[in-house]
Design a protein around this motif. Structure first.
Motif, PDB file in Angstrom:
ATOM      1  N   GLU A   1      -6.401   6.953   0.396  1.00  0.00           N
ATOM      2  CA  GLU A   1      -5.127   7.674   0.366  1.00  0.00           C
ATOM      3  C   GLU A   1      -5.351   9.175   0.471  1.00  0.00           C
ATOM      4  O   GLU A   1      -4.629   9.877   1.197  1.00  0.00           O
ATOM      5  CB  GLU A   1      -4.363   7.329  -0.910  1.00  0.00           C
ATOM      6  CG  GLU A   1      -2.961   7.909  -0.994  1.00  0.00           C
ATOM      7  CD  GLU A   1      -2.932   9.365  -1.425  1.00  0.00           C
ATOM      8  OE1 GLU A   1      -2.176  10.152  -0.820  1.00  0.00           O
ATOM      9  OE2 GLU A   1      -3.678   9.706  -2.371  1.00  0.00           O
ATOM     10  N   GLY A   2      -6.347   9.703  -0.252  1.00  0.00           N
ATOM     11  CA  GLY A   2      -6.618  11.133  -0.200  1.00  0.00           C
ATOM     12  C   GLY A   2      -6.993  11.595   1.192  1.00  0.00           C
ATOM     13  O   GLY A   2      -6.576  12.669   1.647  1.00  0.00           O
ATOM     14  N   PHE A   3      -7.770  10.776   1.902  1.00  0.00           N
ATOM     15  CA  PHE A   3      -8.177  11.136   3.255  1.00  0.00           C
ATOM     16  C   PHE A   3      -7.003  11.040   4.219  1.00  0.00           C
ATOM     17  O   PHE A   3      -6.774  11.941   5.035  1.00  0.00           O
ATOM     18  CB  PHE A   3      -9.317  10.220   3.701  1.00  0.00           C
ATOM     19  CG  PHE A   3      -9.891  10.587   5.037  1.00  0.00           C
ATOM     20  CD1 PHE A   3     -10.609  11.753   5.205  1.00  0.00           C
ATOM     21  CD2 PHE A   3      -9.705   9.759   6.132  1.00  0.00           C
ATOM     22  CE1 PHE A   3     -11.138  12.103   6.451  1.00  0.00           C
ATOM     23  CE2 PHE A   3     -10.226  10.091   7.370  1.00  0.00           C
ATOM     24  CZ  PHE A   3     -10.945  11.263   7.535  1.00  0.00           C
ATOM     25  N   VAL A   4      -6.235   9.971   4.119  1.00  0.00           N
ATOM     26  CA  VAL A   4      -5.060   9.802   4.982  1.00  0.00           C
ATOM     27  C   VAL A   4      -4.084  10.964   4.774  1.00  0.00           C
ATOM     28  O   VAL A   4      -3.508  11.492   5.738  1.00  0.00           O
ATOM     29  CB  VAL A   4      -4.371   8.450   4.705  1.00  0.00           C
ATOM     30  CG1 VAL A   4      -2.993   8.386   5.352  1.00  0.00           C
ATOM     31  CG2 VAL A   4      -5.237   7.299   5.206  1.00  0.00           C
TER      32      VAL A   4
ATOM     33  N   ALA B   1     -19.039   5.374   6.695  1.00  0.00           N
ATOM     34  CA  ALA B   1     -20.043   4.496   6.099  1.00  0.00           C
ATOM     35  C   ALA B   1     -20.659   5.075   4.832  1.00  0.00           C
ATOM     36  O   ALA B   1     -20.931   4.331   3.877  1.00  0.00           O
ATOM     37  CB  ALA B   1     -21.140   4.203   7.123  1.00  0.00           C
ATOM     38  N   TRP B   2     -20.886   6.398   4.772  1.00  0.00           N
ATOM     39  CA  TRP B   2     -21.716   6.968   3.717  1.00  0.00           C
ATOM     40  C   TRP B   2     -21.010   7.935   2.771  1.00  0.00           C
ATOM     41  O   TRP B   2     -21.536   8.230   1.698  1.00  0.00           O
ATOM     42  CB  TRP B   2     -22.919   7.674   4.338  1.00  0.00           C
ATOM     43  CG  TRP B   2     -23.779   6.759   5.133  1.00  0.00           C
ATOM     44  CD1 TRP B   2     -23.874   6.674   6.497  1.00  0.00           C
ATOM     45  CD2 TRP B   2     -24.657   5.761   4.625  1.00  0.00           C
ATOM     46  NE1 TRP B   2     -24.745   5.693   6.866  1.00  0.00           N
ATOM     47  CE2 TRP B   2     -25.262   5.112   5.742  1.00  0.00           C
ATOM     48  CE3 TRP B   2     -25.010   5.342   3.334  1.00  0.00           C
ATOM     49  CZ2 TRP B   2     -26.186   4.080   5.593  1.00  0.00           C
ATOM     50  CZ3 TRP B   2     -25.935   4.317   3.192  1.00  0.00           C
ATOM     51  CH2 TRP B   2     -26.505   3.697   4.312  1.00  0.00           C
ATOM     52  N   ARG B   3     -19.848   8.445   3.138  1.00  0.00           N
ATOM     53  CA  ARG B   3     -19.223   9.469   2.302  1.00  0.00           C
ATOM     54  C   ARG B   3     -17.811   9.120   1.837  1.00  0.00           C
ATOM     55  O   ARG B   3     -17.373   9.573   0.787  1.00  0.00           O
ATOM     56  CB  ARG B   3     -19.178  10.806   3.048  1.00  0.00           C
ATOM     57  CG  ARG B   3     -20.541  11.427   3.240  1.00  0.00           C
ATOM     58  CD  ARG B   3     -20.465  12.697   4.095  1.00  0.00           C
ATOM     59  NE  ARG B   3     -21.777  13.310   4.171  1.00  0.00           N
ATOM     60  CZ  ARG B   3     -22.763  12.879   4.930  1.00  0.00           C
ATOM     61  NH1 ARG B   3     -22.559  11.828   5.723  1.00  0.00           N
ATOM     62  NH2 ARG B   3     -23.941  13.452   4.926  1.00  0.00           N
ATOM     63  N   LEU B   4     -17.112   8.359   2.617  1.00  0.00           N
ATOM     64  CA  LEU B   4     -15.706   8.116   2.349  1.00  0.00           C
ATOM     65  C   LEU B   4     -15.453   7.540   0.962  1.00  0.00           C
ATOM     66  O   LEU B   4     -14.515   7.950   0.272  1.00  0.00           O
ATOM     67  CB  LEU B   4     -15.122   7.185   3.417  1.00  0.00           C
ATOM     68  CG  LEU B   4     -13.674   6.724   3.211  1.00  0.00           C
ATOM     69  CD1 LEU B   4     -12.723   7.914   3.173  1.00  0.00           C
ATOM     70  CD2 LEU B   4     -13.262   5.735   4.300  1.00  0.00           C
ATOM     71  N   SER B   5     -16.277   6.612   0.522  1.00  0.00           N
ATOM     72  CA  SER B   5     -16.013   5.916  -0.747  1.00  0.00           C
ATOM     73  C   SER B   5     -15.947   6.875  -1.932  1.00  0.00           C
ATOM     74  O   SER B   5     -15.197   6.638  -2.886  1.00  0.00           O
ATOM     75  CB  SER B   5     -17.077   4.842  -0.994  1.00  0.00           C
ATOM     76  OG  SER B   5     -16.928   3.789  -0.063  1.00  0.00           O
TER      77      SER B   5
ATOM     78  N   TRP C   1       2.459   6.726  -4.108  1.00  0.00           N
ATOM     79  CA  TRP C   1       2.268   7.431  -2.838  1.00  0.00           C
ATOM     80  C   TRP C   1       1.031   8.319  -2.864  1.00  0.00           C
ATOM     81  O   TRP C   1       0.470   8.634  -1.815  1.00  0.00           O
ATOM     82  CB  TRP C   1       3.487   8.293  -2.538  1.00  0.00           C
ATOM     83  CG  TRP C   1       4.720   7.536  -2.208  1.00  0.00           C
ATOM     84  CD1 TRP C   1       5.751   7.229  -3.051  1.00  0.00           C
ATOM     85  CD2 TRP C   1       5.070   6.964  -0.939  1.00  0.00           C
ATOM     86  NE1 TRP C   1       6.720   6.509  -2.399  1.00  0.00           N
ATOM     87  CE2 TRP C   1       6.335   6.337  -1.087  1.00  0.00           C
ATOM     88  CE3 TRP C   1       4.452   6.930   0.310  1.00  0.00           C
ATOM     89  CZ2 TRP C   1       6.979   5.687  -0.044  1.00  0.00           C
ATOM     90  CZ3 TRP C   1       5.096   6.290   1.355  1.00  0.00           C
ATOM     91  CH2 TRP C   1       6.327   5.673   1.182  1.00  0.00           C
ATOM     92  N   ASN C   2       0.623   8.740  -4.033  1.00  0.00           N
ATOM     93  CA  ASN C   2      -0.371   9.804  -4.146  1.00  0.00           C
ATOM     94  C   ASN C   2      -1.302   9.504  -5.315  1.00  0.00           C
ATOM     95  O   ASN C   2      -0.840   9.284  -6.433  1.00  0.00           O
ATOM     96  CB  ASN C   2       0.371  11.137  -4.361  1.00  0.00           C
ATOM     97  CG  ASN C   2      -0.527  12.347  -4.336  1.00  0.00           C
ATOM     98  OD1 ASN C   2      -1.579  12.359  -4.965  1.00  0.00           O
ATOM     99  ND2 ASN C   2      -0.097  13.376  -3.629  1.00  0.00           N
ATOM    100  N   PHE C   3      -2.613   9.524  -5.043  1.00  0.00           N
ATOM    101  CA  PHE C   3      -3.605   9.267  -6.089  1.00  0.00           C
ATOM    102  C   PHE C   3      -4.433  10.518  -6.381  1.00  0.00           C
ATOM    103  O   PHE C   3      -5.592  10.431  -6.778  1.00  0.00           O
ATOM    104  CB  PHE C   3      -4.518   8.104  -5.670  1.00  0.00           C
ATOM    105  CG  PHE C   3      -3.813   6.770  -5.650  1.00  0.00           C
ATOM    106  CD1 PHE C   3      -3.779   5.964  -6.779  1.00  0.00           C
ATOM    107  CD2 PHE C   3      -3.156   6.346  -4.513  1.00  0.00           C
ATOM    108  CE1 PHE C   3      -3.115   4.749  -6.770  1.00  0.00           C
ATOM    109  CE2 PHE C   3      -2.487   5.128  -4.487  1.00  0.00           C
ATOM    110  CZ  PHE C   3      -2.468   4.334  -5.616  1.00  0.00           C
ATOM    111  N   ASP C   4      -3.802  11.673  -6.192  1.00  0.00           N
ATOM    112  CA  ASP C   4      -4.535  12.924  -6.354  1.00  0.00           C
ATOM    113  C   ASP C   4      -5.072  13.101  -7.771  1.00  0.00           C
ATOM    114  O   ASP C   4      -6.106  13.747  -7.969  1.00  0.00           O
ATOM    115  CB  ASP C   4      -3.640  14.107  -5.980  1.00  0.00           C
ATOM    116  CG  ASP C   4      -4.424  15.353  -5.649  1.00  0.00           C
ATOM    117  OD1 ASP C   4      -5.481  15.217  -5.015  1.00  0.00           O
ATOM    118  OD2 ASP C   4      -3.986  16.451  -6.010  1.00  0.00           O
ATOM    119  N   ALA C   5      -4.391  12.538  -8.755  1.00  0.00           N
ATOM    120  CA  ALA C   5      -4.863  12.677 -10.145  1.00  0.00           C
ATOM    121  C   ALA C   5      -6.234  12.038 -10.340  1.00  0.00           C
ATOM    122  O   ALA C   5      -6.967  12.411 -11.269  1.00  0.00           O
ATOM    123  CB  ALA C   5      -3.847  12.042 -11.099  1.00  0.00           C
ATOM    124  N   GLU C   6      -6.598  11.089  -9.464  1.00  0.00           N
ATOM    125  CA  GLU C   6      -7.907  10.442  -9.567  1.00  0.00           C
ATOM    126  C   GLU C   6      -8.967  11.147  -8.736  1.00  0.00           C
ATOM    127  O   GLU C   6     -10.121  10.712  -8.709  1.00  0.00           O
ATOM    128  CB  GLU C   6      -7.791   8.979  -9.109  1.00  0.00           C
ATOM    129  CG  GLU C   6      -6.848   8.140  -9.958  1.00  0.00           C
ATOM    130  CD  GLU C   6      -6.746   6.716  -9.457  1.00  0.00           C
ATOM    131  OE1 GLU C   6      -7.718   6.240  -8.823  1.00  0.00           O
ATOM    132  OE2 GLU C   6      -5.689   6.078  -9.690  1.00  0.00           O
TER     133      GLU C   6
END
Length: 510
Positions: A304-307, A249-253, A181-186
């Motif tokens: 996931e972090g953004f959502v 396009a430029w920051r999300l990744s 559910w959560n990838f905060d550790a990354e």
């Protein structure tokens, strides 16, 4: 100028400054032959707390662009500019003036984002019909039902419920994509000696409408804090959509990986400037999330972090706000009563991380979330500043601050003033955290490893003093076990010396 209105007005539709959505519930059933819109620039809303010049300009410029958009749709708008001689200077008195002038059969307004404003609307001579704001993904009733099932609500539990409700990032069986559910550790990486390129922020050259607002603010609010010279915010629906596309396009990744990182003279990094547009309803949360998920190249930890920020945290703090107001604003679980240090308004401090974060705020009416939480908020909490004063400063200085989002984030999450409603532990850390997540300490005169002496980092000194001071409250908190294990390794003499030095730091701040 509004066009001539019909003799009999059916609905006066009031649009507040943070409700700039032409498809909001306030416009349901709108008939341009019978209904009129009211927008107001009022002094009270620009001065009830001292406000950053850029914050005032952002609201007024966005309101005026929305006015133009409504006119292009054929809607009759009564727009009251700040310098209108008839302007009474307050929302309630302006609405009452227009109710008397236009004699509408009914007044309609979307539920506001500020308890103070809602209460003033309820006291109007002609009480308005306050419609539910469908901008948000979780209604007040749904949040109440959630807290009935979970008497001590936790954001992660709420976030998972929202994932299930929306179906976002779930596979066909209803399980989270990627197995977690959560990838905060990354999402806790700092910048090393070599770092990926940082995109140049999208530029929004002020048009004639915005230039007029900038001149107005410079003249009328010359003594307000902050600067106007770098005004470069998206102030229309078109600008907001452009900013959304630019971020995706430029920051999300790389947003996820570096969302907790800080870097000298880099106020934006991989963060978006979408919070202002979202909070003024120029964008809606579902379209923002859908745009992010349409980026097939973005890694799962970033998506996931953004959502989680949009459908989890944002909706959670709104639910807490409306469920617990008005008493929530007065909560002060840690009995912190110092005033905000003066340097929070000027940036004049030798603490490099604070001077950077405050400098970003003065220049842009913006600081990204880790600067707000783990620099600006952290220091205020360790020092013992009154939580509501931290909230008021936040409302003063950030262009995206609305009461419903600011109060739980500052008083609750940042200051732990609610005793654990928003967060199950205080976000307490020493200078070591800032050293790990930024390059600030290497340029600072203070040493994050030292807790006493001339070079002692005030964050480190105040951190150990904070743990010692609140030992009874937090020593049995499972999430703070390691912190108290480390505290126990210090001798009584060391702790006395630290607390004495903390007293010296505190005395110099007030």
């Amino acid at each position: 100028m509004a066009r001539a209105h019909p003799i009999k007005i059916r609905h006066l539709v009031v649009v507040l400054g943070d409700q700039l959505d032409a498809d909001s519930a306030a416009f349901d059933g709108f008939d341009p032959e019978q209904d009129v819109v009211l927008q107001m620039e009022v002094t009270d809303e620009a001065t009830y707390v001292p406000q950053h010049k850029m914050r005032i300009a952002f609201f007024f410029a966005a309101m005026r662009h929305f006015h133009a958009d409504l006119q292009s749709r054929g809607r009759n708008v009564h727009y009251v500019q700040l310098d209108d001689p008839a302007n009474t200077g307050a929302l309630d008195s302006e609405i009452a003036r227009h109710q008397a002038l236009l004699q509408p059969e009914a007044t309609i307004v979307l539920e506001p984002g500020d308890f103070r404003v809602r209460e003033s609307l309820r006291k109007l001579p002609q009480r308005p019909d306050i419609r539910r704001d469908r901008h948000f993904l979780c209604t007040a009733d749904e949040f109440d039902a959630f807290t009935e099932r979970h008497p001590r609500p936790i954001m992660e539990t709420f976030y998972r419920a929202m994932r299930r409700k929306t179906g976002l990032l779930l596979d066909e069986s209803g399980k989270p994509i990627g197995g977690s559910w959560n990838f905060d550790a990354e999402n806790r990486k700092g910048f090393g000696k070599s770092r990926p390129p940082i995109p140049v922020p999208r530029s929004y050259t002020p048009d004639a409408i915005t230039q007029d607002v900038i001149k107005l603010v410079a003249n009328r609010f010359s003594n307000s804090p902050g600067k106007l010279e770098r005004f470069d915010l998206p102030v229309s629906r078109v600008d907001a959509l452009t900013e959304l596309s630019d971020f995706v396009a430029w920051r999300l990744s790389l947003f996820g990986t570096y969302q907790d990182a800080m870097l000298t003279d880099e106020p934006f990094l991989y963060h978006s400037r979408l919070s202002g547009a979202l909070n003024l309803h120029m964008l809606n949360p579902r379209e923002v999330v859908d745009a992010a998920l349409a980026n097939r190249n973005a890694p799962l930890n970033a998506l996931e972090g953004f959502v989680r920020q949009i459908i989890g945290w944002r909706e959670f703090v709104r639910g807490i706000y409306w469920q617990r107001m008005p008493h929530y604003a007065d909560e002060n679980a840690l009995d912190a009563n110092l005033p905000m240090p003066r340097f929070y308004w000027t940036g004049e401090t030798e603490m490099r991380c604070l001077s950077q974060a405050i400098g970003h705020t003065i220049d842009h009416a913006y600081a990204h979330h880790i600067e707000r939480l783990m620099v600006l908020g952290l220091f205020a909490m360790l020092l013992g500043v009154k939580p509501h004063d931290v909230h008021l400063w936040h409302m003063s200085m950030f262009h995206d601050a609305i009461d419903w989002v600011s109060l739980p984030n500052t008083l609750g999450m940042s200051q732990h003033g609610d005793g654990g409603v928003v967060g199950t532990k205080p976000y307490a850390a020493s200078g070591h955290y800032i050293d790990r997540m930024s390059d600030h300490c290497r340029h600072c005169r203070y040493d994050p490893k030292q807790a006493t002496g001339d070079k002692a980092c005030p964050f480190t000194t105040l951190y150990w003093s904070f743990l010692a001071k609140h030992r009874r409250r937090f020593a049995n908190n499972g999430r703070m076990r390691n912190q108290y294990v480390n505290l126990e390794r210090r001798s009584a003499a060391e702790i006395r010396a630290i607390r004495s030095h903390a007293d010296t730091i505190t005395a110099a701040m007030v």
